[in-house]
Design a protein around this motif. Structure first.
Motif, PDB file in Angstrom:
ATOM      1  N   ASP A  58       5.502   1.930  17.111  1.00  0.00           N
ATOM      2  CA  ASP A  58       5.739   0.796  16.222  1.00  0.00           C
ATOM      3  C   ASP A  58       6.298  -0.385  17.006  1.00  0.00           C
ATOM      4  OD1 ASP A  58       5.858  -0.301  13.604  1.00  0.00           O
ATOM      5  OD2 ASP A  58       8.032  -0.102  13.705  1.00  0.00           O
ATOM      6  N   HIS A 105      -3.108  -4.449   6.050  1.00  0.00           N
ATOM      7  CA  HIS A 105      -1.971  -3.909   5.304  1.00  0.00           C
ATOM      8  C   HIS A 105      -1.097  -3.124   6.287  1.00  0.00           C
ATOM      9  CE1 HIS A 105       0.469  -2.072   2.362  1.00  0.00           C
ATOM     10  NE2 HIS A 105      -0.378  -2.105   1.360  1.00  0.00           N
ATOM     11  N   ALA A 122       1.844  -1.866   6.382  1.00  0.00           N
ATOM     12  CA  ALA A 122       2.560  -0.673   5.940  1.00  0.00           C
ATOM     13  C   ALA A 122       1.613   0.518   5.836  1.00  0.00           C
ATOM     14  CB  ALA A 122       3.241  -0.936   4.605  1.00  0.00           C
ATOM     15  N   LEU A 123       0.442   0.257   5.240  1.00  0.00           N
ATOM     16  CA  LEU A 123      -0.550   1.320   5.091  1.00  0.00           C
ATOM     17  C   LEU A 123      -0.999   1.815   6.462  1.00  0.00           C
ATOM     18  CD1 LEU A 123      -2.296   2.878   3.086  1.00  0.00           C
ATOM     19  CD2 LEU A 123      -3.997   1.095   3.257  1.00  0.00           C
ATOM     20  N   ARG A 136       0.661   1.811   9.198  1.00  0.00           N
ATOM     21  CA  ARG A 136       1.689   2.627   9.838  1.00  0.00           C
ATOM     22  C   ARG A 136       1.764   4.016   9.242  1.00  0.00           C
ATOM     23  NH1 ARG A 136       6.057  -2.035   9.706  1.00  0.00           N
ATOM     24  NH2 ARG A 136       7.628  -0.547  10.362  1.00  0.00           N
ATOM     25  N   VAL A 137       1.666   4.081   7.913  1.00  0.00           N
ATOM     26  CA  VAL A 137       1.712   5.399   7.280  1.00  0.00           C
ATOM     27  C   VAL A 137       0.533   6.239   7.754  1.00  0.00           C
ATOM     28  CG1 VAL A 137       1.523   6.615   5.100  1.00  0.00           C
ATOM     29  CG2 VAL A 137       2.985   4.619   5.272  1.00  0.00           C
ATOM     30  N   LEU A 183       7.130   5.447  -0.141  1.00  0.00           N
ATOM     31  CA  LEU A 183       5.700   5.297   0.144  1.00  0.00           C
ATOM     32  C   LEU A 183       5.042   4.399  -0.893  1.00  0.00           C
ATOM     33  CD1 LEU A 183       4.280   8.716   1.364  1.00  0.00           C
ATOM     34  CD2 LEU A 183       4.449   6.557   2.573  1.00  0.00           C
ATOM     35  N   GLU A 221       6.090   0.764  -0.650  1.00  0.00           N
ATOM     36  CA  GLU A 221       5.600   0.081   0.558  1.00  0.00           C
ATOM     37  C   GLU A 221       4.088  -0.135   0.496  1.00  0.00           C
ATOM     38  OE1 GLU A 221       6.465  -0.859   4.116  1.00  0.00           O
ATOM     39  OE2 GLU A 221       8.091  -1.565   2.848  1.00  0.00           O
ATOM     40  N   LEU A 222       3.378   0.826  -0.103  1.00  0.00           N
ATOM     41  CA  LEU A 222       1.911   0.792  -0.004  1.00  0.00           C
ATOM     42  C   LEU A 222       1.233   0.092  -1.175  1.00  0.00           C
ATOM     43  CD1 LEU A 222       1.119   4.309   1.445  1.00  0.00           C
ATOM     44  CD2 LEU A 222       1.439   2.150   2.611  1.00  0.00           C
ATOM     45  N   VAL A 223       1.773   0.253  -2.381  1.00  0.00           N
ATOM     46  CA  VAL A 223       1.084  -0.274  -3.553  1.00  0.00           C
ATOM     47  C   VAL A 223       1.643  -1.653  -3.889  1.00  0.00           C
ATOM     48  CG1 VAL A 223       0.474   0.171  -5.931  1.00  0.00           C
ATOM     49  CG2 VAL A 223       0.830   2.076  -4.377  1.00  0.00           C
ATOM     50  N   PRO A 260       3.073  -4.118  -2.263  1.00  0.00           N
ATOM     51  CA  PRO A 260       4.484  -4.254  -1.895  1.00  0.00           C
ATOM     52  C   PRO A 260       4.981  -5.671  -2.148  1.00  0.00           C
ATOM     53  CG  PRO A 260       3.121  -4.226   0.066  1.00  0.00           C
ATOM     54  CD  PRO A 260       2.207  -3.937  -1.088  1.00  0.00           C
ATOM     55  N   ARG A 295       7.767  -8.190  -0.975  1.00  0.00           N
ATOM     56  CA  ARG A 295       8.701  -8.309   0.151  1.00  0.00           C
ATOM     57  C   ARG A 295       9.948  -9.076  -0.249  1.00  0.00           C
ATOM     58  NH1 ARG A 295       7.439  -4.504   3.132  1.00  0.00           N
ATOM     59  NH2 ARG A 295       5.214  -4.245   3.361  1.00  0.00           N
ATOM     60  N   SER A 325       9.932  -4.662   7.663  1.00  0.00           N
ATOM     61  CA  SER A 325       9.349  -4.651   8.996  1.00  0.00           C
ATOM     62  C   SER A 325       9.417  -6.002   9.689  1.00  0.00           C
ATOM     63  CB  SER A 325       7.898  -4.229   8.865  1.00  0.00           C
ATOM     64  OG  SER A 325       7.301  -5.044   7.893  1.00  0.00           O
TER      65      SER A 325
END
Lengths: 65, 689
Positions: free
Chosen positions: A30, A44, A46-47, A49-50, B167, B170-172, B174, B176, B231
């Motif tokens: 990261d 995206h 975040a996606l 990174r996951v 999760l 952060e993913l759906v 998001p 900030r 981030s």
């Protein structure tokens, strides 16, 4: 590779240390990607990174099973 | 209707909806998604209480991703600490329930104290470390063989909940924190500009509005702390925000000093001097408010900074020797120097604000320090420990099967709201939510859940509850009610490996919950650390001590330490967030007084430190000593002694012509003004009013 390790008399699946290891590896990656500026190119972050973490963890898991 | 008009109307409606109700709906959908995921996972893994994962999701889910991440992180730390201590306690004292409960009470006390000392999510970690002991340690004490299983189960459930919540948020879609922070900064700049505008145009004194703006630094600070979890890009924003906060505190203090100067001039019937200063101030205002309104965004703030710079250059050699009748030369010069300081601080603040838009990295600013009153913190700890003690006695004496439930809820309520400005009111809101939750839970448990056949129908059964609670928690002013509803509702859902619910146990547990919460509310009323007269006196005392510390410190006392220390003390006491309560304005007056005098002392020390003349240092030492004594114990004699030593210092300074000594004279003059003020809190404290 054994699938379980014994920690203070309690049985733990090896997946636990692997999970932590993948997390640590992810931290390094990261940092590297942030310096390179890769996240600016990703739709995206975040996606991304996951997904990367899942790949790392799954690879490590495949190595022991 | 004209189709074009209709189209515009539709567009506007959609835009309005997406700005107001859209986020709420999104929030609810996210909770449903995360909750469903958590429930499914914990059922898949055969955990004992899948609803714990669901409760965790409900508690940590917030509208912004950064807030969820940071709350999750601290919840995890708190849970782990609580579980480890539970294991230790069970291992040590399981044979003796008195020792066991005593150890638990000490732990709860320490955790409550810790949660009062720290802010926001760090404080939350302590709360959690405290009540996790009740959830893991107490059941384990009844069944010591199962301790480890209970602990791992609880930990797994919490971790699954946290994982799903972070999760999903952060993913759906998001959201900030960056946007929210920007908005807050913009609003604060605009609010302050408007305050300055109305005040300098002579619309009265704005103490309360100013004090409220001053406490705003903690709101931004908590966003700042939470955005640490977010981030990459927000990192540079975070650094700048710290800088911005410090600069904002300085500019508000200087502004207050100027307002006080004007007020005191009018008090002394020096209207002409005040008018002259107001006239100069209007020039400053014109520079600061382009086209008569405050800067709305970063680029306008940049312009403001440039215009203030020009204004500073223009006033650098402004003639002040207006010797018309009724003006005071010293006051005029002092006022001008204050205005110039205000302008330069505002310029720096506007520059930092403008730089938010760019990507240049900010300098590392120190995080806001903590300053607290040890006695208050100790009493908060005692309150937490007492809570556990009382409920344990009830539990042991009645041998009530739901005793643990009562203890747990009591401890949760007595630690979770300890930092609220009005704990008793907050507990009442929680209780209201809890009552609604109880009714909802009855309906869900005995009507909806028995009809659930599989996971899909189970989710359908719990959707209404999640939707109601989620909609409540999305609004900050209803968040506590929503949390109460969520907790009580979910704690009584019979979701397990199989449907399990019996009405007797259900009612028992409900009664236990409300007993615990009501007991906590009573303790908040009995040991009131925020609103009572005693606690206000403590806060004032602590503020005065801070000023004495400033006077007595031999090493240069940092201005930031004073600024954050005073604000932190008052923020803790809740006066700034309540304001309406009796006695609150006195605390605020003392806050302003402490800031004003402390700041002048610091400025004096900085100016005089390099002065070669020993007599100046000696007299300055005399002044600080007298001031410290005055603030230790306000009395008429102490005040007159401080006044005379200030006068001596002024005379010595007048013999020196160095620039620093000239500037130091203004600060001495301001201090004299503050001491001589007939209506200040200091006069009131010395008993002369």
């Amino acid at each position: 590779m054994p699938r379980e390790i014994i920690l203070f008399g309690a049985q733990l699946p090896v997946l636990v240390p692997l999970f932590l290891g993948a997390g640590f590896g992810m931290l390094l990656l990261d940092r590297l990607f942030a310096i390179v500026g890769l996240y600016g190119l990703v739709w995206h972050p975040a996606l991304f990174r996951v997904a990367l973490f899942v790949c790392l963890f799954a690879l490590m898991g495949l190595a022991i099973y | 209707m004209n189709p074009l008009l209709a189209w515009h109307w539709l567009q506007r409606t959609v835009r309005e909806w997406s700005a107001t109700d859209g986020p709420v709906l999104l929030h609810v959908v996210k909770i449903l998604l995360a909750g469903g995921l958590a429930l499914w996972l914990s059922m898949l893994l055969d955990l004992e209480q899948p609803r714990t994962a669901l409760i965790t999701v409900g508690i940590v889910m917030q509208t912004h991703a950064g807030l969820v991440l940071s709350k999750s992180f601290y919840r995890m730390i708190g849970t782990v600490a609580g579980i480890l201590f539970s294991l230790l306690l069970v291992a040590l004292f399981i044979q003796d329930r008195m020792l066991f409960l005593f150890g638990a009470a000490v732990w709860i006390g320490l955790c409550t104290a810790g949660s009062v000392v720290l802010r926001d999510n760090q404080s939350y970690a302590f709360v959690l470390a405290g009540y996790t002991l009740c959830i893991v340690g107490l059941p384990a004490s009844l069944d010591p063989d199962q301790t480890f299983a209970i602990a791992t189960n609880r930990l797994s459930e919490i971790l699954i909940g946290l994982l799903c919540a972070t999760l999903v948020s952060e993913l759906v879609f998001p959201r900030r924190l960056t946007g929210m922070i920007r908005q807050a900064v913009r609003k604060r700049f605009a609010d302050f500009s408007e305050l300055l505008d109305s005040s300098l145009n002579g619309h009265g004194n704005h103490r309360i509005a100013l004090a409220r703006l001053m406490s705003d630094v903690f709101r931004l600070e908590s966003f700042r702390a939470a955005s640490a979890m977010e981030s990459d890009r927000s990192r540079s924003l975070r650094l700048k925000l710290g800088e911005l906060n410090l600069e904002f505190m300085e500019v508000t203090t200087t502004f207050h000093a100027f307002e006080e100067l004007l007020r005191r001039l009018r008090q002394k019937n020096l209207q002409a001097t005040a008018d002259h200063l107001m006239q100069i101030a209007r020039g400053l205002l014109e520079a600061a408010l382009p086209d008569g309104h405050s800067a709305h965004h970063e680029s306008e703030a940049g312009q403001v900074a440039d215009r203030l710079q020009t204004w500073l250059a223009e006033t650098g050699h402004m003639p002040t020797d207006i010797t018309s009748a009724g003006t005071s030369q010293t006051d005029l010069e002092t006022g001008l120097s204050l205005l110039r300081q205000l302008a330069s601080e505002w310029r720096d603040y506007a520059r930092s604000y403008a730089s938010l838009a760019g990507s240049a990295p900010g300098a590392e600013a120190p995080a806001l320090g903590v300053r607290f009153d040890p006695v208050t913190v100790g009493l908060a700890g005692l309150r937490g420990a007492l809570m556990l003690g009382i409920m344990s006695v009830v539990w042991i004496l009645t041998a009530w099967p739901s005793g643990i439930e009562a203890i747990t809820l009591g401890v949760v309520a007595s630690t979770l709201f300890a930092t609220s400005p009005t704990p008793a009111r907050t507990v009442r809101q929680f209780l209201t939510g809890g009552l609604a939750g109880a009714i909802l839970s009855w309906w869900t448990s005995f009507w909806l859940l028995p009809q659930a056949q599989d996971f899909t129908t189970l989710m359908l059964a719990i959707t209404p509850g999640i939707a109601i609670a989620g909609a409540l928690t999305a609004k900050p002013e209803r968040a506590v009610t929503g949390a109460g509803l969520f907790m009580i509702w979910l704690m009584h859902l019979g979701i397990g490996p199989a449907y399990m619910q019996n009405p007797a146990a259900f009612i028992n547990d409900l009664l236990a919950d409300f007993l615990g919460i009501i007991c906590a509310a009573m303790l908040y009323e009995l040991i009131d650390l925020q609103g009572s007269r005693w606690s206000q006196e403590r806060t004032i005392r602590a503020l005065r001590n801070l000023v004495s510390d400033v006077c007595r410190s031999t090493t240069p006392f940092q201005r930031e330490t004073l600024e954050t220390g005073t604000r932190d003390l008052v923020y803790r006491s809740g006066s700034l967030r309540r304001i309406t309560g009796p006695g609150d304005d006195r605390v605020i007056d003392w806050l302003l007084m402490a800031l004003e005098t402390g700041h002048q002392i610091i400025a004096l020390r900085e100016l005089l430190i390099e002065e070669p003349d020993v007599s100046v240092h000696k007299q300055f030492g005399q002044v600080t000593g007298d001031m410290a004594r005055l603030f230790d114990m306000p009395a008429p004699e102490a005040r007159s002694r401080a006044e005379s030593s200030l006068q001596d210092l002024l005379q010595i300074l007048e013999q020196h012509s160095s620039a620093n000594c000239q500037r130091a004279r203004f600060h001495v003059h301001l201090l004299q003004n503050a001491l001589a003020d007939k209506t200040s809190v200091l006069q009131f404290a010395t008993g002369e009013r």
